[in-house]
Design a protein around this motif. Structure first.
Motif, short mmCIF file in Angstrom:
data_model
loop_
_atom_site.label_atom_id
_atom_site.label_comp_id
_atom_site.label_asym_id
_atom_site.label_seq_id
_atom_site.Cartn_x
_atom_site.Cartn_y
_atom_site.Cartn_z
N THR A 16 6.10 -1.25 13.72
CA THR A 16 5.10 -0.18 13.39
C THR A 16 5.82 1.19 14.06
O THR A 16 6.38 1.34 14.79
N LEU A 17 5.70 2.03 13.07
CA LEU A 17 6.05 3.22 12.93
C LEU A 17 5.44 4.15 13.53
O LEU A 17 3.97 4.53 13.08
N LEU B 232 9.99 3.14 16.69
CA LEU B 232 9.71 2.08 15.69
C LEU B 232 9.50 0.61 16.50
O LEU B 232 10.54 0.41 17.33
N THR B 233 8.29 0.21 16.66
CA THR B 233 8.08 -1.03 17.57
C THR B 233 8.29 -2.11 16.69
O THR B 233 7.64 -2.35 15.62
N TYR B 234 8.88 -3.21 17.33
CA TYR B 234 9.07 -4.58 16.88
C TYR B 234 8.44 -5.43 17.54
O TYR B 234 8.46 -5.52 18.73
N THR B 235 7.71 -6.37 16.81
CA THR B 235 6.78 -7.29 17.46
C THR B 235 7.23 -8.69 16.71
O THR B 235 6.85 -8.63 15.31
N GLY C 274 9.90 -4.82 21.06
CA GLY C 274 10.89 -3.82 21.53
C GLY C 274 10.61 -2.62 20.74
O GLY C 274 9.97 -2.50 19.70
N THR C 275 11.03 -1.40 21.30
CA THR C 275 10.81 -0.08 20.51
C THR C 275 12.38 0.43 20.45
O THR C 275 13.06 0.73 21.33
N LEU C 276 12.29 1.07 19.28
CA LEU C 276 13.59 1.79 18.96
C LEU C 276 13.13 3.29 18.80
O LEU C 276 12.07 3.61 18.12
#
Length: 66
Positions: free
Chosen positions: A38-39, A44-47, A61-63
């Motif tokens: 999800t941007l 950018l969130t990773y699930t 996690g979040t970048l």
């Protein structure tokens, strides 16, 4: 020694700024499941979840852009 796994990630759906991927059966013991990116702005969130399936595991996690 840490075990590594390899698998194929397939794009299954795209909603505006949110692509969804499926991680299928693979080598090395990776758990199949769903990965959603999800941007939101500069983040950018990773699930990752083991769903469909038992749906017992979730990793997030979040970048961030610096």
């Amino acid at each position: 020694m840490r075990e590594h796994c390899r698998g194929t990630i397939t794009l299954t759906e795209v909603e505006e700024t949110r692509p969804t991927f499926a991680l299928g059966r693979n080598e090395g013991g990776c758990v199949p499941g769903t990965i959603v990116l999800t941007l939101e702005g500069d983040s950018l969130t990773y699930t990752r979840r083991d769903a469909p399936g038992l749906d017992l595991m979730s990793q997030t996690g979040t970048l961030n852009k610096e």
